[in-house]
Motif scaffolding. Structure first.
Motif, PDB file in Angstrom:
ATOM      1  N   GLU A  47       0.937  -1.115  -0.092  1.00  0.00           N
ATOM      2  CA  GLU A  47       0.029   0.003   0.138  1.00  0.00           C
ATOM      3  C   GLU A  47       0.718   1.450  -0.054  1.00  0.00           C
ATOM      4  OE1 GLU A  47      -0.664   0.375   4.692  1.00  0.00           O
ATOM      5  OE2 GLU A  47      -2.064  -0.626   3.578  1.00  0.00           O
ATOM      6  N   ALA A  48       0.285   2.225  -0.462  1.00  0.00           N
ATOM      7  CA  ALA A  48       1.004   3.559  -0.573  1.00  0.00           C
ATOM      8  C   ALA A  48       0.996   4.201   1.263  1.00  0.00           C
ATOM      9  CB  ALA A  48       0.275   4.564  -1.268  1.00  0.00           C
ATOM     10  N   ASN A  87      -0.407   7.639  -4.323  1.00  0.00           N
ATOM     11  CA  ASN A  87      -0.507   6.507  -4.963  1.00  0.00           C
ATOM     12  C   ASN A  87      -0.950   6.904  -6.856  1.00  0.00           C
ATOM     13  OD1 ASN A  87      -0.684   3.787  -5.890  1.00  0.00           O
ATOM     14  ND2 ASN A  87      -2.893   3.604  -5.174  1.00  0.00           N
ATOM     15  N   SER A 143       0.571   0.552 -10.693  1.00  0.00           N
ATOM     16  CA  SER A 143       0.239   1.397  -9.618  1.00  0.00           C
ATOM     17  C   SER A 143       1.541   1.710  -8.834  1.00  0.00           C
ATOM     18  CB  SER A 143      -0.857   0.758  -8.717  1.00  0.00           C
ATOM     19  OG  SER A 143      -1.030   1.437  -7.566  1.00  0.00           O
ATOM     20  N   PHE A 145       4.088   4.499  -6.302  1.00  0.00           N
ATOM     21  CA  PHE A 145       4.312   5.880  -5.447  1.00  0.00           C
ATOM     22  C   PHE A 145       5.927   6.004  -5.294  1.00  0.00           C
ATOM     23  CE2 PHE A 145       4.004   2.409  -2.074  1.00  0.00           C
ATOM     24  CZ  PHE A 145       4.947   2.909  -1.522  1.00  0.00           C
TER      25      PHE A 145
END
Length: 189
Positions: A47-48, A87, A143, A145
């Protein structure tokens, strides 16, 4: 055992150890690069981060194929400005112009190398093999970041632009696809 035999046994031992180390070097180097971001290798995250900075960074997208890979492969956007920690979602397009099923795997890196340890992917087409049917065109997402820690790094804080680069290589088809292709070709096992 005389001195000649002892020396020969020691040299044989050295050869065996060196051969073992040479085979271990590639997976170890790959692991080292993935963990540290060394050499522009990106990281993988689930996850970001919760922290999103007001500071932005320019992301450039690059695509190529190995010599002999029949696909057409390109980024759907050339650049994107993202906030550090945010993100982001980008897309690449692949097209199989041939009359045969083609499998491919993408290798990737980022430049400059100083950004590798701060560029993380959450989801990416590059994590798995891709199989395109004849004439099939697909959009493939990534996806990602940029970790906010980049602004605190002695080299990373000077990075204003990161290039994410992919190269697709043709790979053998998965067993299910190869079996379907063989059936289509009239080959019976």
């Amino acid at each position: 055992m005389n001195n000649t035999n002892k020396t020969a046994a020691k040299l044989a031992g050295v050869v065996v150890v060196m051969a073992g180390l040479s085979f271990a070097a590639v997976p170890f180097y790959d692991w080292f690069c993935r963990v540290t971001g060394f050499g522009g290798t990106t990281l993988v995250a689930t996850e970001a981060p919760s922290e999103i900075l007001d500071q932005t960074i320019q992301i450039r997208f690059d695509a190529s194929t190995e010599v002999g890979m029949p696909w057409e492969f390109k980024p759907m956007q050339r650049t994107m400005t993202v906030r550090i920690g945010e993100n982001a979602l980008a897309f690449y397009e692949a097209y199989n112009p041939t009359d045969r099923v083609v499998g491919g795997t993408a290798s990737y890196n980022v430049t400059p190398d100083a950004a590798g340890g701060f560029f993380s992917k959450i989801a990416c087409f590059c994590f798995t093999e891709q199989v395109l049917q004849p004439g099939e065109r697909v959009e493939m997402p990534v996806s990602f970041f940029v970790d906010p820690e980049i602004v605190k790094d002695r080299e990373g804080k000077f990075v204003k632009e990161i290039t994410l680069s992919y190269t697709f290589y043709e790979t053998a088809l998965p067993e299910e696809q190869a079996a379907l292709k063989a059936a289509d070709d009239g080959i019976v096992n």
